[in-house]
Design a protein around this motif. Structure first.
Motif, short mmCIF file in Angstrom:
data_model
loop_
_atom_site.label_atom_id
_atom_site.label_comp_id
_atom_site.label_asym_id
_atom_site.label_seq_id
_atom_site.Cartn_x
_atom_site.Cartn_y
_atom_site.Cartn_z
N SER B 89 0.83 -1.20 0.00
CA SER B 89 0.00 0.00 0.00
C SER B 89 0.86 1.24 0.00
CB SER B 89 -0.91 0.00 1.23
OG SER B 89 -1.48 -1.29 1.41
N CYS B 90 0.49 2.20 -0.86
CA CYS B 90 1.34 3.36 -1.08
C CYS B 90 1.23 4.39 0.04
CB CYS B 90 1.01 4.02 -2.42
SG CYS B 90 -0.49 5.04 -2.42
N GLY B 91 0.09 4.39 0.75
CA GLY B 91 -0.08 5.32 1.86
C GLY B 91 -0.54 6.71 1.48
N HIS B 92 -0.61 7.01 0.18
CA HIS B 92 -0.94 8.38 -0.23
C HIS B 92 -2.16 8.51 -1.12
CE1 HIS B 92 2.71 9.94 1.56
NE2 HIS B 92 3.37 8.94 1.01
N CYS B 93 -2.66 7.39 -1.67
CA CYS B 93 -3.85 7.50 -2.53
C CYS B 93 -5.07 7.70 -1.63
CB CYS B 93 -4.01 6.24 -3.39
SG CYS B 93 -4.35 4.74 -2.46
N CYS B 96 -5.78 4.56 0.59
CA CYS B 96 -4.86 4.42 1.72
C CYS B 96 -5.17 5.46 2.79
CB CYS B 96 -3.42 4.57 1.25
SG CYS B 96 -2.78 3.11 0.39
N CYS B 104 -5.49 -0.24 -2.17
CA CYS B 104 -4.58 0.83 -2.60
C CYS B 104 -4.66 0.97 -4.12
CB CYS B 104 -3.14 0.50 -2.19
SG CYS B 104 -1.93 1.64 -2.89
N GLU B 105 -4.75 2.21 -4.58
CA GLU B 105 -4.96 2.45 -6.00
C GLU B 105 -3.67 2.42 -6.81
OE1 GLU B 105 -7.10 6.21 -5.89
OE2 GLU B 105 -8.26 5.38 -4.23
ZN LIG Z 1 -2.44 3.64 -1.80
#
Ligand SMILES: [Zn+2]
Ligand SMILES: [Zn+2]
Lengths: 316, 390
Positions: B89-93, B96, B104-105
Motif C-alpha cells: 500500500s502506497c499510503g498516499h492514494c 490508503c 490501494c490504487e
Molecule cells: Zn495507496
C-alpha cells in the motif's frame, strides 16, 4: 459535462488538403470551358490544328475536364478525382506523342511546348493526388481516445507536473525524451520496437494554468498527433480528475506498423496505464514496480513477465 | 537465495533465485526470519487463482530483519526487526488515506488485468499471482518490500517471531472479520471455518465483547482449539445440521452476525451439494464453492451482518439473494486492511491479552516448504498453521 471540441491537427484538419482539390477543380474547369468554347484557337495554340481528329478530340477532352472539375469541386472522393486527372493527363500526353511523330518545324515546336506544359501539370496532379490520398487515409486511420484518472492531488500540482513537458517520459512509457525548446515548443522522441524511433516537434497551442493544456504536433511530422489534458477538481474534495483527449494518425507502411506496436494492441489501455503511472508518480512519488513488472505498468510487458526464474545451473 | 516457488498445480519447490534488489526509493530489503503458509496459499497451490506462472515466489506472511533501505525510507534502518503486512500500500492514494489499504490504487502494476476481472483493481499482494501485481513473495531468504515507510511495523524484543508473524495476515484478517460485525453486548457471533482466520475471528469477537461465539468446522482437532483457546461453542457440520443447530442455540433468532472465514474452497456436509459445486468449479463454470457463504446468509438473524473475510476469486453460483434482500441483511467484505490493525494488535499481544501463537501446529525449516504445503493441504497431523524458519 461540457464537451470540448477536439484539437485541430493542421495536416489533417487544416486548410491545405481541403483547398487543394478545389484548386485543381478550378484548373480543370478553366481548361474544360476553353476546350468547348474555343476549340479552334486552342488547337492552333497547341499545334494540333491541322489534324481532322483534333476537332473531335478537343471538345471530348473539354468534357472530360469538366467532369473532373465537377468531381473535384464537389469535394466527394477528392483522391479518386485527382487520380482521374492524372489519367486524363496521360491520355493527352499519348495523343501529343502521336502528333509529334508526324510533325516538323513550327508545329513541332508548339507541340513540344504543349507536351512540356502538360507534363508539368501531370507532375502537379500526381503530387496532389498522392497528398490528398495520404491525408484521407490518415484521417481514416486517426485514433481518438478520451481517458481519465482521479489523482489525490490539487489541480495546481497536477498541472504543474504536466506543464513541465520534460516530466512526460516519467509516466508515458513509450516516450524516450521530451525536450522543451521554449515555453511553447518541444521536441519529442518515442521509442519504437526494434530500435526504431519516432520524432516530432510539438507546440502548446492553449495553456490555461491549473486548468488545461492543449498541444499538437507541428506540420511536417510523419505521425500527426494532438492532445488536451484538463485538470478538473474532483467532487467531494477528492483531488483532481485528469481528463486526457488524444488524437493521432499513424502513417502507413513500416513506420506505421512500428507506431502501432508502440501503442500496443490496445492503444487505450496503454494510455490508461500512462495515466495510472502519472497518478503513481504524483501520489506515491514513484512508478510502482514489482519483480513481475520491473518497468511498472505495461500491457506488452505483462504478457511476457517473469518474476523469478530459477537461476541457470551454472550460477547455483 | 533460496525461495519457495510455485511450479504448477499441487507443486512447489525450493529453488535458487536471484537476490531481491532495491527498485524504488521507498523499498526495503528484509532478511526473513519466519514466514508462514496461509490457507489462501493453498488456493494458489490448488491452481484456483489465475495468472500464476511457474517459478513465482510464494508467501505473503513474513517477518525479519531490515538489511537495506531505499533513500526515501526514514522510519526504518538496517537491523530493525519488522513484520510486513501482506497488502502492498502506497499510503498516499485516497484509499490508503481512508485506511482502505488492501484497495490501494497504486500498488498493482498489473491493474489493467485485475480491472478486466474485478472492475477495479485491488492492491498488490506479495507472492499472490500476476493478477495482484507479480510481486515476489516472502517464503524465501530475502524479500523486497515496496513502500517500506508505510507497511512494516517494528516488533519489540519481548514479542516472539511466532506471535508477530501472525500480524502479517491471519490475526488482523480475523480481527477485521469480527470488527465488521459491529458487535454489541449480548450478541451471538457465528464463525464458519476454524482455520487460522476463523480462530482469530472467533477470538477477536470475544475481545470485542461478544456474549457467545459459535465456530463451525468439520475437523474435531480444529474445533477443539476453538473451544480450548477461544472459549467458543462448536458445531461439526458433518455431524449436525448447521441451520437447525444455530436456530436451536439462539432460540430461533439466528446469530446476530455470521463470519465467513472459509472462502472459495469450502466443503459441505451434503455430498451431493459438494459434488455439484466441485464439478462446476472443475469445469470452470463457477470459480467458488460458496457453501459457507450461502449457509451464513440463511443462518443470520434478520437485519444481521454477514462478514466475509474468506478469500473469493471470481463468481458465485446460487447466491441466496432472496433471503439476503428480504431479511434486511448487511454484507461487509474485504481483504484485510492490515496496516490499520498491526500496531493496535501488536499492543494487545504485548499486553498479553492474546497469544496468537496458539494456532501454530508445525514449525519446519524453509527447505521443507513442499512438505509443509502437503501436510497443510491434507490436514495431516492436526495441522492448523505451518511456520517456516529461515
Ligand atoms: Zn495507496
Ligand atoms: Zn495469508
Amino acid at each position: 459535462m461540457d464537451r470540448v471540441d477536439s484539437v485541430l491537427l493542421p495536416e489533417l484538419d487544416g486548410p491545405v488538403p481541403a483547398t487543394l482539390p478545389s484548386t485543381l477543380g478550378l484548373l480543370s474547369l478553366a481548361l474544360g470551358v476553353g476546350a468547348l468554347v474555343a476549340p479552334g484557337p486552342l488547337a492552333r495554340l497547341t499545334g494540333v490544328d491541322d489534324s481532322a481528329a483534333a476537332r473531335m478530340v478537343i471538345p471530348a477532352v473539354g468534357l472530360r475536364e469538366l467532369g473532373s472539375a465537377a468531381g473535384l469541386i464537389s469535394g466527394r472522393r477528392p483522391a479518386g478525382w485527382a487520380w482521374s486527372r492524372v489519367v486524363g493527363d496521360a491520355m493527352d500526353l499519348t495523343l501529343l506523342g502521336r502528333a509529334l511523330a508526324d510533325h516538323g518545324g513550327e508545329r513541332r515546336r508548339r507541340l513540344t511546348l504543349t507536351a512540356a506544359v502538360i507534363a508539368g501539370i501531370t507532375a502537379v496532379d500526381v503530387l496532389a493526388a498522392v497528398r490528398i490520398g495520404r491525408a484521407q487515409r490518415a484521417r481514416a486511420r486517426m485514433i481518438r481516445m478520451e481517458i481519465a484518472v482521479t489523482v489525490n492531488r490539487s489541480p495546481a500540482e497536477a498541472y504543474r507536473f504536466w506543464r513541465d513537458v520534460e516530466n512526460l517520459p516519467r509516466f508515458m512509457a513509450h516516450l524516450e525524451s521530451v525536450r522543451a525548446d521554449d515555453l511553447r515548443r518541444s521536441h519529442w522522441i518515442a521509442r519504437a520496437p526494434a530500435g526504431q524511433r519516432v520524432e516530432w516537434d510539438a507546440e502548446i497551442i492553449d495553456d490555461q494554468p491549473n486548468k488545461a493544456i492543449t498541444w499538437r504536433s507541428l506540420p511536417g511530422t510523419r505521425v500527426p498527433n494532438a492532445g488536451r489534458v484538463r485538470f478538473v477538481p474532483a467532487p467531494g474534495d477528492r483531488g483532481t480528475e485528469v481528463r486526457v483527449e488524444l488524437r493521432y494518425a499513424p502513417p502507413a507502411g513500416a513506420l506505421g506498423r512500428a507506431v502501432a506496436k508502440l501503442f500496443g494492441e490496445e492503444p487505450e489501455q496503454q494510455v490508461r496505464d500512462d495515466l495510472r503511472r502519472f497518478k503513481q508518480v504524483l501520489e506515491a512519488g514513484e512508478v510502482v514496480r514489482s519483480e513481475g513488472s520491473p518497468n511498472g505498468i505495461s500491457v506488452r510487458q505483462q504478457a511476457m513477465q517473469r518474476p523469478a526464474q530459477p537461476l541457470p545451473a551454472s550460477r547455483r | 537465495m533460496k525461495a519457495t516457488a510455485w511450479m504448477g498445480t499441487d507443486s512447489v519447490k525450493v529453488i535458487d533465485v536471484p537476490d531481491p534488489k532495491i527498485m524504488n526509493a521507498r523499498d526495503a530489503i528484509v532478511r526473513i526470519s519466519t514466514t508462514a503458509i496461509c490457507g489462501s496459499d493453498l488456493h494458489l497451490y490448488h491452481g484456483y487463482i489465475p495468472a500464476m506462472r511457474k517459478g513465482d515466489i510464494l508467501g505473503h506472511e513474513f517477518m525479519g530483519e531490515v538489511v537495506e533501505v531505499g533513500p526515501q525510507v526514514r522510519n526504518l534502518k538496517p537491523g530493525d526487526r519488522v513484520v510486513v503486512p501482506f497488502p502492498i500500500s502506497c499510503g498516499h492514494c485516497s484509499s490508503c488515506q481512508r485506511g482502505l489499504y488492501s484497495v490501494c490504487e497504486n500498488s498493482n502494476p498489473n491493474a489493467g488485468i485485475a480491472e478486466k476481472i474485478m472492475g477495479h483493481s485491488p492492491a498488490g499482494i506479495f507472492g499472490y499471482s500476476h493478477l495482484l501485481g507479480g510481486y515476489a513473495g516472502g517464503q524465501a531468504e530475502y524479500a523486497r518490500v515496496p513502500f517500506a515507510d508505510v507497511g512494516p511495523v517494528k516488533v519489540p524484543d519481548e514479542v516472539r517471531d511466532d506471535q508477530a508473524v501472525m500480524l502479517a495476515d491471519v490475526f488482523p484478517t480475523g480481527y477485521m472479520g469480527a470488527e465488521m460485525c459491529d458487535i454489541k453486548p449480548g450478541q451471538v457471533i457465528a464463525v464458519w471455518g476454524a482455520g487460522p482466520v476463523g480462530l482469530f475471528a472467533a477470538a477477536s469477537a470475544r475481545l470485542l465483547g461478544a456474549e457467545r461465539v459459535i465456530v463451525i468446522d468439520r475437523f474435531p482437532y480444529r474445533l477443539r482449539l476453538a473451544e480450548e483457546h477461544v472459549g467458543a461453542e462448536t458445531i461439526n457440520y458433518e455431524q449436525a445440521d448447521v441451520l437447525d443447530t444455530l436456530n436451536e442455540m439462539t432460540a430461533g433468532r439466528g446469530p446476530d452476525a455470521c463470519i465467513d472465514a472459509v472462502g472459495l474452497e469450502g466443503h459441505h456436509g451434503n455430498a451431493a451439494m459438494y459434488a455439484y459445486d466441485r464439478a462446476k468449479q472443475a469445469a470452470r463454470v463457477e470459480t467458488e464453492r460458496p457453501f459457507a457463504l450461502r449457509q451464513a446468509i440463511l443462518a443470520c438473524r434478520s437485519g444481521g451482518v454477514v462478514s466475509v473475510v474468506g478469500a473469493y476469486g471470481g463468481f458465485v453460483d446460487k447466491f441466496p439473494m432472496g433471503a439476503f434482500m428480504n431479511r434486511s441483511l448487511i454484507m461487509r467484505t474485504g481483504q484485510c486492511h492490515v496496516q490499520r490493525y498491526t500496531r493496535p494488535l501488536l499492543e494487545r499481544i504485548r499486553r498479553g491479552e492474546i497469544d496468537p501463537s496458539f494456532i501454530v501446529s508445525h514449525r519446519m525449516p524453509l527447505r521443507d516448504a513442499p512438505k509443509g504445503y502437503k501436510i497443510f493441504q491434507k490436514k495431516q497431523d492436526d495441522c492448523t498453521k505451518v511456520l517456516l524458519t529461515v
